[in-house]
Scaffold this motif. Sequence first.
Motif, PDB file in Angstrom:
ATOM      1  N   VAL A  17       0.821  -1.007   0.107  1.00  0.00           N
ATOM      2  CA  VAL A  17       0.083  -0.073   0.011  1.00  0.00           C
ATOM      3  C   VAL A  17       0.881   1.107   0.091  1.00  0.00           C
ATOM      4  O   VAL A  17       1.822   1.400   0.638  1.00  0.00           O
ATOM      5  CB  VAL A  17      -0.917   0.030   1.202  1.00  0.00           C
ATOM      6  N   LEU A  18       0.583   2.073  -0.801  1.00  0.00           N
ATOM      7  CA  LEU A  18       1.300   3.489  -0.948  1.00  0.00           C
ATOM      8  C   LEU A  18       0.323   4.498  -0.689  1.00  0.00           C
ATOM      9  O   LEU A  18      -0.860   4.625  -0.741  1.00  0.00           O
ATOM     10  CB  LEU A  18       1.956   3.500  -2.353  1.00  0.00           C
ATOM     11  N   TYR A  19       1.164   5.682   0.027  1.00  0.00           N
ATOM     12  CA  TYR A  19       0.475   6.777   0.350  1.00  0.00           C
ATOM     13  C   TYR A  19       1.086   7.826  -0.631  1.00  0.00           C
ATOM     14  O   TYR A  19       2.262   8.117  -0.351  1.00  0.00           O
ATOM     15  CB  TYR A  19       0.762   7.099   2.102  1.00  0.00           C
ATOM     16  N   VAL A  20       0.154   8.410  -1.222  1.00  0.00           N
ATOM     17  CA  VAL A  20       0.569   9.312  -2.408  1.00  0.00           C
ATOM     18  C   VAL A  20       0.216  10.910  -1.952  1.00  0.00           C
ATOM     19  O   VAL A  20      -0.954  10.806  -1.503  1.00  0.00           O
ATOM     20  CB  VAL A  20       0.160   8.978  -3.467  1.00  0.00           C
ATOM     21  N   ARG A  21       1.207  11.949  -1.885  1.00  0.00           N
ATOM     22  CA  ARG A  21       0.841  13.242  -1.411  1.00  0.00           C
ATOM     23  C   ARG A  21       1.277  14.106  -2.796  1.00  0.00           C
ATOM     24  O   ARG A  21       2.124  13.831  -3.679  1.00  0.00           O
ATOM     25  CB  ARG A  21       1.711  13.625  -0.267  1.00  0.00           C
ATOM     26  N   ASN A  22       0.843  15.281  -2.657  1.00  0.00           N
ATOM     27  CA  ASN A  22       1.029  16.363  -3.480  1.00  0.00           C
ATOM     28  C   ASN A  22       0.382  15.867  -4.848  1.00  0.00           C
ATOM     29  O   ASN A  22       1.105  16.718  -5.918  1.00  0.00           O
ATOM     30  CB  ASN A  22       2.549  16.755  -3.688  1.00  0.00           C
ATOM     31  N   LEU A  23      -0.614  15.417  -5.009  1.00  0.00           N
ATOM     32  CA  LEU A  23      -1.214  15.078  -6.438  1.00  0.00           C
ATOM     33  C   LEU A  23      -2.016  16.330  -6.510  1.00  0.00           C
ATOM     34  O   LEU A  23      -2.281  17.180  -5.767  1.00  0.00           O
ATOM     35  CB  LEU A  23      -2.255  14.256  -6.207  1.00  0.00           C
ATOM     36  N   PRO A  24      -2.247  16.658  -7.972  1.00  0.00           N
ATOM     37  CA  PRO A  24      -3.307  17.827  -8.586  1.00  0.00           C
ATOM     38  C   PRO A  24      -4.375  17.373  -7.822  1.00  0.00           C
ATOM     39  O   PRO A  24      -4.962  16.344  -8.152  1.00  0.00           O
ATOM     40  CB  PRO A  24      -2.933  17.836  -9.814  1.00  0.00           C
ATOM     41  N   PHE A  25      -5.144  18.487  -7.367  1.00  0.00           N
ATOM     42  CA  PHE A  25      -6.397  18.177  -7.027  1.00  0.00           C
ATOM     43  C   PHE A  25      -7.559  17.761  -7.850  1.00  0.00           C
ATOM     44  O   PHE A  25      -8.443  16.929  -7.630  1.00  0.00           O
ATOM     45  CB  PHE A  25      -7.102  19.465  -6.212  1.00  0.00           C
ATOM     46  N   LEU A  87       5.053   7.512  -0.224  1.00  0.00           N
ATOM     47  CA  LEU A  87       5.632   6.798   0.853  1.00  0.00           C
ATOM     48  C   LEU A  87       4.643   5.451   1.027  1.00  0.00           C
ATOM     49  O   LEU A  87       3.768   5.263   0.447  1.00  0.00           O
ATOM     50  CB  LEU A  87       5.032   7.445   2.123  1.00  0.00           C
ATOM     51  N   TYR A  88       5.491   4.597   1.577  1.00  0.00           N
ATOM     52  CA  TYR A  88       4.601   3.224   2.017  1.00  0.00           C
ATOM     53  C   TYR A  88       3.998   3.631   3.085  1.00  0.00           C
ATOM     54  O   TYR A  88       4.074   4.350   4.200  1.00  0.00           O
ATOM     55  CB  TYR A  88       5.932   2.158   2.212  1.00  0.00           C
ATOM     56  N   TYR A  89       2.625   2.839   2.965  1.00  0.00           N
ATOM     57  CA  TYR A  89       1.523   3.067   4.224  1.00  0.00           C
ATOM     58  C   TYR A  89       2.258   2.786   5.451  1.00  0.00           C
ATOM     59  O   TYR A  89       3.093   1.670   5.514  1.00  0.00           O
ATOM     60  CB  TYR A  89       0.601   2.177   3.750  1.00  0.00           C
ATOM     61  N   ASN A  90       1.950   3.630   6.500  1.00  0.00           N
ATOM     62  CA  ASN A  90       2.344   3.481   7.777  1.00  0.00           C
ATOM     63  C   ASN A  90       1.326   3.528   8.596  1.00  0.00           C
ATOM     64  O   ASN A  90       0.715   4.800   8.826  1.00  0.00           O
ATOM     65  CB  ASN A  90       3.580   4.462   7.980  1.00  0.00           C
ATOM     66  N   ALA A  91       0.849   2.443   9.418  1.00  0.00           N
ATOM     67  CA  ALA A  91      -0.237   2.653  10.343  1.00  0.00           C
ATOM     68  C   ALA A  91      -0.232   3.538  11.296  1.00  0.00           C
ATOM     69  O   ALA A  91      -1.113   4.315  11.572  1.00  0.00           O
ATOM     70  CB  ALA A  91      -0.543   1.190  10.711  1.00  0.00           C
ATOM     71  N   THR A  92       1.103   3.831  11.790  1.00  0.00           N
ATOM     72  CA  THR A  92       1.042   4.648  12.927  1.00  0.00           C
ATOM     73  C   THR A  92       0.857   6.008  12.552  1.00  0.00           C
ATOM     74  O   THR A  92       0.329   6.991  13.180  1.00  0.00           O
ATOM     75  CB  THR A  92       2.539   4.561  13.772  1.00  0.00           C
ATOM     76  N   ARG A  93       1.794   6.343  11.529  1.00  0.00           N
ATOM     77  CA  ARG A  93       1.513   7.798  10.891  1.00  0.00           C
ATOM     78  C   ARG A  93       0.075   7.897  10.298  1.00  0.00           C
ATOM     79  O   ARG A  93      -0.437   9.103  10.477  1.00  0.00           O
ATOM     80  CB  ARG A  93       2.421   8.021   9.675  1.00  0.00           C
ATOM     81  N   HIS A  94      -0.691   6.993  10.014  1.00  0.00           N
ATOM     82  CA  HIS A  94      -2.012   7.085   9.493  1.00  0.00           C
ATOM     83  C   HIS A  94      -2.847   7.569  10.732  1.00  0.00           C
ATOM     84  O   HIS A  94      -3.811   8.422  10.684  1.00  0.00           O
ATOM     85  CB  HIS A  94      -2.412   5.720   8.912  1.00  0.00           C
TER      86      HIS A  94
END
Length: 126
Positions: A17-25, A87-94
């Motif tokens: 599972v990847l967590y993707v940020r900074n995508l165009p809205f 980023l890789y999915y991280n349950a703690t950060r989620h």
Amino acid sequence: MQRNDRTRRLPPEVNRVLYVRNLPFNISADELYALFGKYGAVRQIRVGNGKETRGTAYVVYEDIFDAKTAVDHLSGFNVQNRYLIILYYNATRHKQKLGLKDQEAELRRMQEKHGVDGEQHPAPKK
Ligand code: ADE
């Protein structure tokens, strides 16, 4: 949890599972499938559309090695003049990101799913 032979050589943070940020809205799920699908079969994509989650997405691969290939190739990839952060999915950060209300709601969902009530029960007599 013990890793199997296939995943043994991967760094421990690597997961499907990847967590993707900074995508165009305005990016669509279809565009994301096309982009991330280049690196392997994608099981699911969830695009954030809330106030706090806009510009983020979770991308779930069928295979952990494909997830790693995608991170290696798409980190910093330019989409509509933005640079993707992956980023890789991280349950703690989620969880840190969720409010207390959301955490409680998630706990209820998990309790229901697994048929537990969060209470301690005596072990069954042998
Ligand atoms: N929120 C911030 N970082 C995260 C991560 N790596 N995985 C899931 N949610 C996050």
